[in-house]
Design a protein around this motif. Structure first.
Motif, PDB file in Angstrom:
ATOM      1  N   TRP A   1       0.836  -1.200   0.000  1.00  0.00           N
ATOM      2  CA  TRP A   1       0.000   0.000   0.000  1.00  0.00           C
ATOM      3  C   TRP A   1       0.871   1.250   0.000  1.00  0.00           C
ATOM      4  N   ALA A   2       1.897   1.284   0.840  1.00  0.00           N
ATOM      5  CA  ALA A   2       2.761   2.462   0.950  1.00  0.00           C
ATOM      6  C   ALA A   2       3.547   2.715  -0.333  1.00  0.00           C
TER       7      ALA A   2
ATOM      8  N   ARG B   1       1.298   4.487  -2.797  1.00  0.00           N
ATOM      9  CA  ARG B   1       0.640   5.682  -2.279  1.00  0.00           C
ATOM     10  C   ARG B   1       1.066   6.945  -3.022  1.00  0.00           C
TER      11      ARG B   1
ATOM     12  N   THR C   1      -4.058   5.881  -1.913  1.00  0.00           N
ATOM     13  CA  THR C   1      -3.422   4.905  -2.786  1.00  0.00           C
ATOM     14  C   THR C   1      -4.417   4.575  -3.878  1.00  0.00           C
TER      15      THR C   1
END
Length: 92
Positions: free
Chosen positions: A39-40, A43, A48
């Motif tokens: 997810w990061a 993002r 996201t």
């Protein structure tokens, strides 16, 4: 834990664990760490984009994942993905 920056500071988490600022927390379940990192990496700003999430990259997590899309015009959230474990927990 490896910090993301060269000048880490110490912070205290809710659970009372102490970690360096910018460091990835340690999770009891490796699937959560996998999902968070994926997810990061995708993002952009505070969100996201859905197209940044690759289901194949988080395959081990999918039964436990749910995703919502927000419509700013209506203020409504629509569920676009609900894994089997999420569905089971809602139905029981």
């Amino acid at each position: 834990m490896k910090p993301h920056s060269d000048s880490p500071t110490t912070v205290t988490h809710q659970e009372g664990m102490v970690a360096e600022s910018g460091a990835w927390p340690v999770f009891g379940d490796r699937r959560f760490a996998l999902l968070l990192r994926h997810w990061a990496e995708g993002r952009r700003g505070l969100a996201t984009p859905r197209e940044a999430i690759d289901p194949a990259a988080i395959r081990a997590c999918l039964p436990h994942v749910y995703m919502f899309r927000f419509n700013p015009e209506t203020g409504a959230f629509t569920c676009t993905l609900a894994g089997e474990k999420v569905s089971e927990s809602v139905l029981t």
